[in-house]
Design a protein around this motif. Structure first.
Motif, short mmCIF file in Angstrom:
data_model
loop_
_atom_site.label_atom_id
_atom_site.label_comp_id
_atom_site.label_asym_id
_atom_site.label_seq_id
_atom_site.Cartn_x
_atom_site.Cartn_y
_atom_site.Cartn_z
N HIS A 78 0.55 -0.88 -0.11
CA HIS A 78 -0.15 0.11 0.03
C HIS A 78 1.06 0.98 -0.18
O HIS A 78 2.10 0.60 -0.13
CB HIS A 78 -0.82 0.05 1.30
CG HIS A 78 -0.28 0.27 2.66
ND1 HIS A 78 0.63 0.80 3.36
CD2 HIS A 78 -0.36 -1.09 3.62
CE1 HIS A 78 1.20 1.22 4.42
NE2 HIS A 78 0.15 -0.59 4.66
N SER A 141 -5.21 -2.14 -2.14
CA SER A 141 -4.10 -1.91 -0.94
C SER A 141 -3.45 -0.22 -1.78
O SER A 141 -3.33 0.75 -1.28
CB SER A 141 -2.76 -2.33 -1.73
OG SER A 141 -2.61 -3.98 -0.47
N SER A 143 -5.80 3.19 -2.65
CA SER A 143 -6.29 4.65 -1.17
C SER A 143 -8.33 3.72 -1.44
O SER A 143 -8.67 4.21 -2.52
CB SER A 143 -6.46 5.50 -0.98
OG SER A 143 -6.56 5.56 -2.01
N TYR A 167 -6.47 0.47 1.96
CA TYR A 167 -5.52 0.66 3.34
C TYR A 167 -5.54 1.64 4.07
O TYR A 167 -5.47 1.37 5.45
CB TYR A 167 -3.97 0.92 2.52
CG TYR A 167 -4.07 2.36 2.79
CD1 TYR A 167 -3.17 2.71 3.39
CD2 TYR A 167 -3.86 2.48 1.35
CE1 TYR A 167 -2.48 3.94 3.57
CE2 TYR A 167 -3.49 4.32 1.03
CZ TYR A 167 -2.52 4.59 1.81
OH TYR A 167 -2.14 6.22 1.66
N ASP A 168 -6.15 2.40 3.84
CA ASP A 168 -6.89 3.85 4.87
C ASP A 168 -7.78 3.72 5.56
O ASP A 168 -8.56 4.98 5.92
CB ASP A 168 -6.34 4.92 3.69
CG ASP A 168 -7.47 5.28 2.82
OD1 ASP A 168 -8.13 4.49 2.17
OD2 ASP A 168 -6.51 6.64 2.39
N GLY A 173 -3.65 -3.50 6.16
CA GLY A 173 -3.09 -3.67 5.18
C GLY A 173 -3.44 -5.75 4.72
O GLY A 173 -3.41 -6.16 5.29
N LYS A 174 -3.41 -5.99 3.82
CA LYS A 174 -2.98 -7.01 3.77
C LYS A 174 -2.04 -7.55 3.71
O LYS A 174 -0.48 -6.57 3.46
CB LYS A 174 -3.49 -7.32 2.09
CG LYS A 174 -5.17 -6.98 1.58
CD LYS A 174 -4.98 -6.80 0.10
CE LYS A 174 -6.58 -6.55 -0.70
NZ LYS A 174 -6.42 -7.23 -2.38
#
Length: 248
Positions: A78, A141, A143, A167-168, A173-174
């Motif tokens: 990300h 990943s 925004s 991700y935000d 995250g992944k």
């Protein structure tokens, strides 16, 4: 459940929701993101082409082929992770990294919709899946704002996609399972009724960590069939093969 990489049969009947990765899954990765990544590197270096090339190669670009390696920084990470890695290469002070993250996200959000290349008619595909009674979501990943812009431009608004996480979005995250947990919380679906679909092992492992029923790989991103088959329940050429899988 079937052996990884083979055809899936029985578990399909239990699927009530599908959580898609975005880039490399809904959108062809290299067609969409090669120019976006190039723009992001120029943003990071404030227009230095040689340093930008260094950042891209560090991010997974093979200059000879113009393709990105499976699981590489720009294929799987990300914006925060990309910014931190690039900042180290540029010897940027830590207190400047938040500004770099903001500048990169702005670049991704501006250029992503311009270069977005759907793998097919996403609205038709999503409509067909929704009409089967499936609840659809996207976990990326990128925004959340970047995802919404690209999906809206592709005709996949809130009438089709019930959940979008970036991700935000506060889920982490992944390959951590937070985005799946957000999907199940938002929809009321149990994890064992959810299928995760993605082009990267980060996606497959996210689904596994969350206890999803199935984790399906697709070949429209940076990973090969062999990359994915080791851990995925099945590997499809693209999400356009999903209706046939659902009928199997």
């Amino acid at each position: 459940m079937s052996e990884p990489g083979s055809a899936v049969t029985g578990p399909i009947a239990d699927i009530k929701g599908i959580l898609f990765d975005k880039d490399g899954t809904l959108f062809d990765y290299h067609a969409s993101w090669a120019p976006v990544n190039a723009g992001a590197a120029m943003t990071a270096t404030r227009g230095d082409p040689e340093l930008a090339e260094t950042l891209l190669v560090a991010g997974g670009l093979d200059p000879a082929s113009g393709r990105y390696a499976s699981g590489s920084l720009l294929a799987a990470a990300h914006t925060g992770e990309i910014a931190e890695a690039w900042a180290r290469i540029m010897q940027m002070p830590a207190d400047q990294v938040p500004d770099l993250i903001e500048r990169l996200d702005r670049t991704f959000q501006e250029l992503g919709p311009i270069h977005a290349t759907p793998v097919g008619d996403l609205r038709a595909l999503m409509t067909g899946l929704r009409d089967r009674g499936l609840i659809l979501g996207v976990a990326t990943s990128d925004s959340e704002e970047g995802a919404r812009r690209m999906l809206t431009d592709a005709g996949c608004g809130a009438d089709l996609v019930a959940y979008i996480a970036g991700y935000d979005s506060g889920h982490g995250g992944k390959p951590n399972p937070g985005m799946v947990h957000g999907f199940t919380a938002a929809t009321g679906l149990p994890a064992d009724s959810v299928m995760v679909v993605g082009d990267n092992l980060h996606d497959i492992r996210m689904g596994r960590a969350a206890g999803c029923r199935l984790a399906i790989g697709v070949l429209t991103g940076t990973s090969s069939r062999n990359d994915l088959a080791a851990e995925a329940d099945a590997v499809l050429n693209s999400i356009l093969d999903l209706p046939a899988l659902m009928d199997s």
